[in-house]
Enzyme design. Sequence first.
Site, PDB file in Angstrom:
ATOM      1  N   GLN A  17       3.511  33.108   3.474  1.00 13.90           N
ATOM      2  CA  GLN A  17       3.627  32.104   4.528  1.00 13.90           C
ATOM      3  C   GLN A  17       2.711  30.892   4.396  1.00 13.90           C
ATOM      4  O   GLN A  17       3.166  29.762   4.577  1.00 13.90           O
ATOM      5  CB  GLN A  17       3.396  32.760   5.896  1.00 13.90           C
ATOM      6  CG  GLN A  17       3.637  31.818   7.057  1.00 13.90           C
ATOM      7  CD  GLN A  17       3.487  32.457   8.420  1.00 13.90           C
ATOM      8  OE1 GLN A  17       3.467  31.763   9.422  1.00 13.90           O
ATOM      9  NE2 GLN A  17       3.392  33.775   8.480  1.00 13.90           N
ATOM     10  N   PHE A  97      -2.680  32.680  -4.380  1.00 13.73           N
ATOM     11  CA  PHE A  97      -2.935  33.976  -4.987  1.00 13.73           C
ATOM     12  C   PHE A  97      -4.243  34.555  -4.444  1.00 13.73           C
ATOM     13  O   PHE A  97      -5.049  33.850  -3.821  1.00 13.73           O
ATOM     14  CB  PHE A  97      -3.066  33.858  -6.512  1.00 13.73           C
ATOM     15  CG  PHE A  97      -1.791  33.502  -7.232  1.00 13.73           C
ATOM     16  CD1 PHE A  97      -0.632  34.236  -7.034  1.00 13.73           C
ATOM     17  CD2 PHE A  97      -1.760  32.435  -8.120  1.00 13.73           C
ATOM     18  CE1 PHE A  97       0.531  33.913  -7.712  1.00 13.73           C
ATOM     19  CE2 PHE A  97      -0.609  32.109  -8.801  1.00 13.73           C
ATOM     20  CZ  PHE A  97       0.547  32.841  -8.591  1.00 13.73           C
ATOM     21  N   ARG A 104      -7.118  34.493 -14.273  1.00 18.25           N
ATOM     22  CA  ARG A 104      -6.697  35.635 -15.101  1.00 18.25           C
ATOM     23  C   ARG A 104      -5.380  35.348 -15.826  1.00 18.25           C
ATOM     24  O   ARG A 104      -5.104  35.943 -16.873  1.00 18.25           O
ATOM     25  CB  ARG A 104      -6.569  36.892 -14.235  1.00 18.25           C
ATOM     26  CG  ARG A 104      -7.908  37.416 -13.725  1.00 18.25           C
ATOM     27  CD  ARG A 104      -7.776  38.796 -13.105  1.00 18.25           C
ATOM     28  NE  ARG A 104      -6.985  38.793 -11.878  1.00 18.25           N
ATOM     29  CZ  ARG A 104      -7.493  38.550 -10.668  1.00 18.25           C
ATOM     30  NH1 ARG A 104      -8.794  38.276 -10.533  1.00 18.25           N
ATOM     31  NH2 ARG A 104      -6.711  38.587  -9.604  1.00 18.25           N
ATOM     32  N   VAL A 137      -7.046  38.279   2.672  1.00 17.89           N
ATOM     33  CA  VAL A 137      -6.917  37.956   4.096  1.00 17.89           C
ATOM     34  C   VAL A 137      -5.455  37.753   4.464  1.00 17.89           C
ATOM     35  O   VAL A 137      -4.698  37.137   3.716  1.00 17.89           O
ATOM     36  CB  VAL A 137      -7.736  36.688   4.440  1.00 17.89           C
ATOM     37  CG1 VAL A 137      -7.467  36.246   5.874  1.00 17.89           C
ATOM     38  CG2 VAL A 137      -9.220  36.947   4.241  1.00 17.89           C
ATOM     39  N   GLU A 139      -2.785  36.965   8.128  1.00 15.36           N
ATOM     40  CA  GLU A 139      -2.765  36.176   9.353  1.00 15.36           C
ATOM     41  C   GLU A 139      -3.762  36.650  10.404  1.00 15.36           C
ATOM     42  O   GLU A 139      -4.635  35.905  10.840  1.00 15.36           O
ATOM     43  CB  GLU A 139      -1.339  36.185   9.934  1.00 15.36           C
ATOM     44  CG  GLU A 139      -1.206  35.642  11.336  1.00 15.36           C
ATOM     45  CD  GLU A 139      -1.492  34.166  11.423  1.00 15.36           C
ATOM     46  OE1 GLU A 139      -2.221  33.750  12.344  1.00 15.36           O
ATOM     47  OE2 GLU A 139      -0.984  33.406  10.578  1.00 15.36           O
ATOM     48  N   ASP A 168      -1.959  31.560   8.938  1.00 13.60           N
ATOM     49  CA  ASP A 168      -1.113  31.245   7.784  1.00 13.60           C
ATOM     50  C   ASP A 168      -0.543  29.830   7.865  1.00 13.60           C
ATOM     51  O   ASP A 168      -0.892  28.956   7.077  1.00 13.60           O
ATOM     52  CB  ASP A 168       0.029  32.260   7.691  1.00 13.60           C
ATOM     53  CG  ASP A 168      -0.374  33.523   6.958  1.00 13.60           C
ATOM     54  OD1 ASP A 168      -1.174  33.433   6.024  1.00 13.60           O
ATOM     55  OD2 ASP A 168       0.110  34.603   7.310  1.00 13.60           O
ATOM     56  N   GLY A 247     -10.249  23.327  29.158  1.00 10.62           N
ATOM     57  CA  GLY A 247     -10.646  21.927  29.289  1.00 10.62           C
ATOM     58  C   GLY A 247     -11.247  21.669  30.653  1.00 10.62           C
ATOM     59  O   GLY A 247     -11.615  22.593  31.387  1.00 10.62           O
ATOM     60  N   GLY A 248     -11.335  20.418  31.014  1.00 15.82           N
ATOM     61  CA  GLY A 248     -11.959  20.055  32.276  1.00 15.82           C
ATOM     62  C   GLY A 248     -11.048  20.191  33.476  1.00 15.82           C
ATOM     63  O   GLY A 248     -11.488  20.046  34.610  1.00 15.82           O
TER      64      GLY A 248
END
Length: 415
Positions: A17, A97, A104, A137, A139, A168, A247-248
Site C-alpha cells: 500500500q 522493500f 542485497r 512495519v 500500517e 501506509d 482545536g480551539g
Amino acid sequence: MSKALDGVRILDFTHVQSGPTCTQLLAWFGADVIKVERAGAGDITREQLRDIPDVDSLYFTMLNHNKRSVTIDTKNPEGKLVLEALIQKCDVLVENFAPGALDRMGFTWERIQELNPRMIVASVKGFGPGPYEDCKVYENVAQCAGGAASTTGFDDGPPVVTGAQIGDSGTGLHLALGIVTALYQRTQTGRGQKVLAAMQDGVLNLCRVKLRDQQRLERTGTMKEYPQYPNGTFGEAVPRAGNASGGGQPGWILKCKGWETDPNAYIYFITQAPVWAKICNVIGKEEWATDPNYATPAARLPHLKDIFAEIERWTMTKTKFEAMQILNKYDIPCGPILSMKEIAEEPSLRKTGTIVEVDHPTRGKYLTVGNPIKLSDSPTEVKRSPLLGEHTDEVMAELGYSPEQINALRTAGAI
C-alpha cells in the site's frame, strides 16, 4: 491536454500500500510508471482479500491505476541487465522493500549512481535512522509508533487505531511530495538524490497537534478543551480525548434520529464561538446566550458535557441530513457521519472524480477512489490497473530490444 508529469518515468519497485499509493498519485499526474513484478506472482496484494476467484483483488486494483506492469526475474543475470537498462532510462526508482533489500539485489545507491547519476531513489521505511530502523512495519504499527493510537479513543478504554490508513497511504503521499521536490531540485543541480519517508515520521506529522498538546500539558498541567476537564485527571502524557475536536472550538459526535438501528445516524457538532447565540436559538435555549455560565467560551468549558447533552436532545429529533440542512442555514459548523455505502452512492463525488467507476477486463466494473488533488491544467483520467506482466514486451521494445531478443530473454526466464 498535457499532464503535469509528462516525460517523467518512474521505476516502481513497490508493493502492498504505501509505495503503490505514491506511484499511483504520480501516474495520475502523468508520469509513466513501470511496475516491476515477479513472474507468476506479482504484487502480493493481487491475491489478498479476493472477492472473485483468480481475479486481481480490489486491494491491488485500487492502488495501481495508470501503471504498466513488467515481470522481471532480478536474480537472473540477464534479468538484472534488463533492470540496469531500465535504471538508465528512468528518472525515479521507488521502493518499499524491507531495509537493505535493494542493496542485497546488487543495487546500492553507489551502483545506481554509476548507472544513472540523475536517478532519484525514493524509499518508504518503517522508521528513520535510530534503534528501530531495521524493524519491519505495517500500517497499525506505524500508527502506534507515530503517536496516533495513544491519543485516539476514549480515556477509559485502550488505545485505538484509525480506519484511515495514515501509516501506509499517508506516508505514500509524503513520499510523492518528496519525489516531486527532488525532481524540481534536479532541474537546478542536474543530480539525483535519495528521498526517504519513514512511516513513523509521516504519522507523527499528521499528529502534530498532539505534540503541541504534550508541551501545553507539561507547562500547565491541564487542557481545558479536553473532556477530562474539569472533573477528570491529567497524567504526564496527552490523554485520549474521545471525539473532542483537538482545536480551539469544542466539538462532539451526537446521536440523530434513527440511531437505535443505524450505526451511522450521528452528526459532528462544533460549538463555534461566533455562532453561539444561533446555536442557543436553534436548540431552544435562548437564555444561554446571555447567561454568564454559558455566554463566553471560557465559561462554557466546564459545562461542555451538559451543553452537548442538551444539543443532542435536539439532534435526536432530526435525521443527520435534516440537522445539517437547518444548521448550515445559520453557518453552524457540523458534518454527518457518512458510511462507506453513503459515500459510494454520493452523486457529487462521482461528478468531481473523487469516486470513479472503472472497467477491468477480468473483474468488470468496480468503484475506486480518484485523484484527491485536482489541477485545472492537468485533469486526471483514472485508467484500470495492469494485468500481471501486461506491458513487458512493450517496455522491452522501448528499451531497444528486438522481438527475437525478447523471446530469448523469456526463454531464459529473465522476463
